[in-house]
Motif scaffolding. Structure first.
Motif, PDB file in Angstrom:
ATOM      1  N   LEU A  87      10.721 -13.655   3.806  1.00  0.00           N
ATOM      2  CA  LEU A  87      10.034 -12.406   4.128  1.00  0.00           C
ATOM      3  C   LEU A  87       9.113 -11.958   3.007  1.00  0.00           C
ATOM      4  CD1 LEU A  87       9.568  -9.799   5.762  1.00  0.00           C
ATOM      5  CD2 LEU A  87      11.702  -8.912   4.781  1.00  0.00           C
ATOM      6  N   GLY A  88       9.505 -12.187   1.752  1.00  0.00           N
ATOM      7  CA  GLY A  88       8.791 -11.609   0.621  1.00  0.00           C
ATOM      8  C   GLY A  88       7.333 -12.001   0.511  1.00  0.00           C
ATOM      9  N   ARG A  89       7.045 -13.297   0.529  1.00  0.00           N
ATOM     10  CA  ARG A  89       5.673 -13.759   0.305  1.00  0.00           C
ATOM     11  C   ARG A  89       4.700 -13.291   1.395  1.00  0.00           C
ATOM     12  NH1 ARG A  89       4.868 -17.797  -3.572  1.00  0.00           N
ATOM     13  NH2 ARG A  89       6.801 -18.535  -4.548  1.00  0.00           N
ATOM     14  N   PRO A  90       4.998 -13.515   2.682  1.00  0.00           N
ATOM     15  CA  PRO A  90       4.037 -13.060   3.692  1.00  0.00           C
ATOM     16  C   PRO A  90       3.880 -11.552   3.735  1.00  0.00           C
ATOM     17  CG  PRO A  90       6.042 -13.893   4.729  1.00  0.00           C
ATOM     18  CD  PRO A  90       6.111 -14.269   3.283  1.00  0.00           C
ATOM     19  N   LEU A  91       4.950 -10.812   3.458  1.00  0.00           N
ATOM     20  CA  LEU A  91       4.840  -9.357   3.416  1.00  0.00           C
ATOM     21  C   LEU A  91       3.943  -8.933   2.261  1.00  0.00           C
ATOM     22  CD1 LEU A  91       5.673  -6.522   4.319  1.00  0.00           C
ATOM     23  CD2 LEU A  91       7.733  -6.762   2.902  1.00  0.00           C
ATOM     24  N   ALA A  92       4.152  -9.517   1.095  1.00  0.00           N
ATOM     25  CA  ALA A  92       3.329  -9.178  -0.071  1.00  0.00           C
ATOM     26  C   ALA A  92       1.864  -9.521   0.166  1.00  0.00           C
ATOM     27  CB  ALA A  92       3.854  -9.905  -1.305  1.00  0.00           C
ATOM     28  N   ALA A  93       1.613 -10.671   0.785  1.00  0.00           N
ATOM     29  CA  ALA A  93       0.227 -11.085   1.043  1.00  0.00           C
ATOM     30  C   ALA A  93      -0.453 -10.150   2.043  1.00  0.00           C
ATOM     31  CB  ALA A  93       0.214 -12.521   1.564  1.00  0.00           C
ATOM     32  N   THR A  94       0.283  -9.754   3.070  1.00  0.00           N
ATOM     33  CA  THR A  94      -0.293  -8.850   4.073  1.00  0.00           C
ATOM     34  C   THR A  94      -0.596  -7.491   3.459  1.00  0.00           C
ATOM     35  OG1 THR A  94       0.960  -9.978   5.811  1.00  0.00           O
ATOM     36  CG2 THR A  94       0.052  -7.831   6.350  1.00  0.00           C
ATOM     37  N   LEU A  95       0.317  -6.984   2.637  1.00  0.00           N
ATOM     38  CA  LEU A  95       0.088  -5.701   1.973  1.00  0.00           C
ATOM     39  C   LEU A  95      -1.098  -5.785   1.012  1.00  0.00           C
ATOM     40  CD1 LEU A  95       3.779  -4.674   1.192  1.00  0.00           C
ATOM     41  CD2 LEU A  95       2.257  -3.616   2.878  1.00  0.00           C
TER      42      LEU A  95
ATOM     43  N   GLY B 250      -3.616  -7.654   1.229  1.00  0.00           N
ATOM     44  CA  GLY B 250      -4.835  -7.685   2.020  1.00  0.00           C
ATOM     45  C   GLY B 250      -5.308  -6.305   2.442  1.00  0.00           C
ATOM     46  N   ARG B 251      -4.397  -5.341   2.441  1.00  0.00           N
ATOM     47  CA  ARG B 251      -4.743  -3.950   2.754  1.00  0.00           C
ATOM     48  C   ARG B 251      -4.898  -3.106   1.493  1.00  0.00           C
ATOM     49  NH1 ARG B 251      -5.929  -2.303   8.166  1.00  0.00           N
ATOM     50  NH2 ARG B 251      -5.087  -3.940   9.501  1.00  0.00           N
ATOM     51  N   GLY B 252      -4.938  -3.764   0.327  1.00  0.00           N
ATOM     52  CA  GLY B 252      -5.134  -3.044  -0.923  1.00  0.00           C
ATOM     53  C   GLY B 252      -3.875  -2.438  -1.497  1.00  0.00           C
ATOM     54  N   ILE B 253      -2.699  -2.935  -1.076  1.00  0.00           N
ATOM     55  CA  ILE B 253      -1.423  -2.360  -1.516  1.00  0.00           C
ATOM     56  C   ILE B 253      -0.659  -3.388  -2.349  1.00  0.00           C
ATOM     57  CG2 ILE B 253       0.770  -1.368  -0.756  1.00  0.00           C
ATOM     58  CD1 ILE B 253      -0.676  -0.630   1.877  1.00  0.00           C
ATOM     59  N   ALA B 254      -0.263  -3.009  -3.545  1.00  0.00           N
ATOM     60  CA  ALA B 254       0.581  -3.869  -4.378  1.00  0.00           C
ATOM     61  C   ALA B 254       2.018  -3.803  -3.882  1.00  0.00           C
ATOM     62  CB  ALA B 254       0.506  -3.419  -5.831  1.00  0.00           C
ATOM     63  N   SER B 255       2.832  -4.741  -4.328  1.00  0.00           N
ATOM     64  CA  SER B 255       4.251  -4.725  -3.944  1.00  0.00           C
ATOM     65  C   SER B 255       5.088  -5.367  -5.033  1.00  0.00           C
ATOM     66  CB  SER B 255       4.478  -5.454  -2.619  1.00  0.00           C
ATOM     67  OG  SER B 255       4.110  -6.816  -2.712  1.00  0.00           O
TER      68      SER B 255
ATOM     69  N   THR C 280       3.040  -8.294  -6.902  1.00  0.00           N
ATOM     70  CA  THR C 280       1.844  -8.836  -6.254  1.00  0.00           C
ATOM     71  C   THR C 280       0.777  -7.756  -6.217  1.00  0.00           C
ATOM     72  OG1 THR C 280       3.170 -10.302  -4.869  1.00  0.00           O
ATOM     73  CG2 THR C 280       0.918  -9.889  -4.158  1.00  0.00           C
ATOM     74  N   LEU C 281      -0.409  -8.061  -6.764  1.00  0.00           N
ATOM     75  CA  LEU C 281      -1.495  -7.091  -6.849  1.00  0.00           C
ATOM     76  C   LEU C 281      -2.647  -7.494  -5.941  1.00  0.00           C
ATOM     77  CD1 LEU C 281      -1.611  -6.663 -10.733  1.00  0.00           C
ATOM     78  CD2 LEU C 281      -0.573  -5.096  -9.081  1.00  0.00           C
ATOM     79  N   PRO C 282      -3.339  -6.542  -5.348  1.00  0.00           N
ATOM     80  CA  PRO C 282      -4.555  -6.850  -4.586  1.00  0.00           C
ATOM     81  C   PRO C 282      -5.638  -7.402  -5.504  1.00  0.00           C
ATOM     82  CG  PRO C 282      -3.727  -4.638  -4.071  1.00  0.00           C
ATOM     83  CD  PRO C 282      -2.979  -5.116  -5.284  1.00  0.00           C
ATOM     84  N   ALA C 283      -6.653  -7.998  -4.907  1.00  0.00           N
ATOM     85  CA  ALA C 283      -7.723  -8.610  -5.705  1.00  0.00           C
ATOM     86  C   ALA C 283      -8.596  -7.560  -6.385  1.00  0.00           C
ATOM     87  CB  ALA C 283      -8.578  -9.497  -4.802  1.00  0.00           C
ATOM     88  N   ASP C 284      -8.741  -6.395  -5.785  1.00  0.00           N
ATOM     89  CA  ASP C 284      -9.591  -5.353  -6.360  1.00  0.00           C
ATOM     90  C   ASP C 284      -8.950  -4.771  -7.619  1.00  0.00           C
ATOM     91  OD1 ASP C 284     -11.282  -5.752  -4.241  1.00  0.00           O
ATOM     92  OD2 ASP C 284     -10.481  -4.088  -3.054  1.00  0.00           O
TER      93      ASP C 284
END
Length: 295
Positions: free
Chosen positions: A49-57, A59-64, A16-20
């Motif tokens: 756990l995976g999807r919401p954690l990835a989305a939250t990360l 949102g802070r500019g962190i891939a997972s 999962t990658l951030p939008a930037d």
């Protein structure tokens, strides 16, 4: 994203990658024990756990990156024959692959694990030098000691009608653990069930404390005050052992399945609690902490 394990098995997962635009800091996410997929789901027991954690990360500019265990989801293999140390080796391979991805900044990759995954994250933090490490409900004692604590705590939460059976159940459970420890094969039949015996043998003997004492990177450790599977008191051990200290949180009301409860802690409440999403405050705490450590 698919990454090769040390023996060539293709570990199938989701990056999962951030939008930037990248390259991005990133986190390898490791699930708890059991036949779990990349989202920490095991059949009808859905941690999600995976999807919401990835989305939250993100949102802070962190891939997972998160992946299916061997023999689960899109990853081939026989889950019953996979050992505890196999899971750790796969985590190390996934960390290496994540660092090598063109969208990822290799010097800014952290690890995050829940339950068994937290114990593997401890080893990685000591030996593979990630940028930071997060331990969710991770124990700081030998696997056998952790199992015995869990058994005692779970017994305390049994419904009253079942408690008179404890003098029978405790010796029976102890015999099964002894039988597992004495096995020599990858799998075994215990009580008529096919058990991943090698995983049990390796997990029972592994003690993460020596690895905690050699971790050189920032650590965040969170265990719920209502966790009945891992002793929240182990947070103090983690803080004492990590050379640079660790930021620890014993979160009120939080259970092992990362949901909060208003009532007494019990595995019998899990089915009800799993109807709710993973605790938002927990996810935000993790993402905010990581955003300041792996930039």
């Amino acid at each position: 994203m698919t990454v090769p394990a040390a023996d060539g098995v293709a570990l199938a997962g989701t990056l999962t990658l951030p939008a930037d635009p990248g390259p991005h800091p990133a986190v390898l996410c490791l699930p708890g024990s059991g036949k779990v997929d990349r989202d920490s789901n095991a059949g009808r027991v859905r941690m999600d756990l995976g999807r919401p954690l990835a989305a939250t990360l993100a949102g802070r500019g962190i891939a997972s990156f998160r992946y299916d265990r061997r023999g689960v989801g899109a990853t081939p293999g026989d889950w019953h024959a996979v050992g505890f140390l196999d899971n750790r080796a796969d985590a190390e391979a996934a960390l290496h692959a994540l660092r090598g991805h063109p969208e990822i900044r290799p010097s800014a990759v952290g690890v995050l694990g829940h339950s068994e995954g937290a114990v593997h994250a401890m080893w990685l933090a000591a030996h593979a030098r990630p940028a930071a490490a997060v331990f969710l409900a991770g124990y700081a004692r030998s696997g056998e000691q952790a199992l015995r604590w869990q058994g005692t705590r779970l017994a305390d939460t049994l419904p009253r009608p079942i408690r008179p059976l404890l003098p029978i159940l405790r010796p029976f459970a102890a015999r099964q653990v002894t039988r597992l420890a004495a096995t020599t094969t990858d799998t075994a039949r215990i009580g008529g069930m096919r058990i991943n015996a090698r995983w049990w043998r390796e997990q029972l003997t592994y003690d993460p404390r020596p690895d905690l004492a050699r971790i050189p990177v920032p650590v965040l450790a969170i265990t719920g005050a209502e966790d009945v599977q891992v002793d929240p008191g182990d947070l103090d051990v983690i803080a004492q052992l990590v050379p640079g200290g660790a930021e620890t949180h014993q979160t009120p009301g939080l259970t092992h399945i990362l949901r909060r409860t208003d009532g007494p802690a019990s595995v019998f409440s899990y089915r009800r609690l799993l109807r709710d999403p993973v605790d938002d405050e927990l996810l935000d705490t993790i993402a905010r902490w990581l955003a300041t450590r792996i930039r």
